[in-house]
Design an enzyme around this catalytic site. Structure first.
Site: not given
Length: 254
Positions: A139, A152
């Site tokens: 990400s 995350y």
């Protein structure tokens, strides 16, 4: 990674980026197996998209991974691409354990242990193929943190470094390691995320990803232009400004 002619297993691909990528790869002449936890969703995908294969898998459960691996390799012994797509993203408040501990443990299990266990299940098979690829999914938040999603962010940073390390270990084999680094994309990853105007439209993201895969078959990272703002803040020397901008303008950035 070649754009066509592969047999590809994508666990965690029953919606969002995973499903969109699966459909595009199928359209380009690949055999695609979609994995997911929900039987009803898998049945619907198979009915709506003839030619797409499905298998039930819960990537948080080692036994489910083992069973799905046997199913996939029995039905598709030519499988040569594994895309570790499954992931969760949760908002957390680290001021108290009640605000983060359960979601942190869930995120680590899904986003880090899941890919590790999947790679462990497939690595010997992939090494025996003439040409194989492991595609990990990190990400932009592996490189620039979003305030509301600490675990995350950390999990995706771990996947980035795992990808770098695995690539070194497999450098003398026929298995390549390709890291997909999405920016914020309009998917159901978090509540309201599909309507997030600051996020990249899903079709536009997949269009660019497919172009990059085709034009850069030897790439190690797939970076759409939009993620480079997050990816290279430290290298450009404007990291603090990138962090401030991200957390001011995009509360649900991927």
């Amino acid at each position: 990674m070649n754009i066509s002619g592969n047999t590809i297993f994508i666990p965690g691909a029953t919606s969002g980026i995973g499903l969109a990528l699966a459909l595009r790869l199928h359209d380009r002449g690949n055999t695609v197996i979609v994995g997911g936890r929900r039987e009803e969703r898998l049945t619907a995908i198979a009915a709506e998209h003839p030619g797409i294969h499905t298998v039930r898998i819960d990537t948080t459960d080692p036994q489910s991974i083992d069973e799905a691996t046997r199913t996939v390799l029995t039905a598709h012994p030519g499988t040569n691409v594994l895309i570790t797509m499954a992931g969760v993203m949760r908002a957390e408040d680290w001021a108290t354990p009640a605000g983060f501990l359960a979601t942190a443990e869930e995120t680590v299990t899904t986003n880090i242990l899941g890919p590790i266990r999947l790679i462990a299940a497939f690595i010997e098979h992939l090494r025996a193929q003439p040409d194989a690829t492991i595609m990990t999914v990190s990400s932009g938040l592996a490189f620039t943190p979003l305030r509301v999603t600490p675990t995350y962010n950390a999990s995706k940073a771990a996947i980035h470094m795992l990808s770098e390390s695995l690539r070194l270990q497999l450098s003398e084999t026929r298995v390549s390691v390709l890291e997909l680094e999405p920016p914020a994309v309009r998917t159901p990853l978090m509540p309201g995320h599909e309507e997030n105007e600051a996020a990249m439209p899903l079709d536009a993201f997949i269009d660019e990803v497919m172009t990059l895969i085709e034009s850069q078959p030897d790439a190690t990272e797939i970076q759409v232009e939009r993620v480079k703002f997050l990816r290279y803040g430290e290298a450009r020397g404007d990291y603090e400004q990138v962090v401030a901008t991200l957390n001011r303008t995009d509360p649900h950035a991927r």
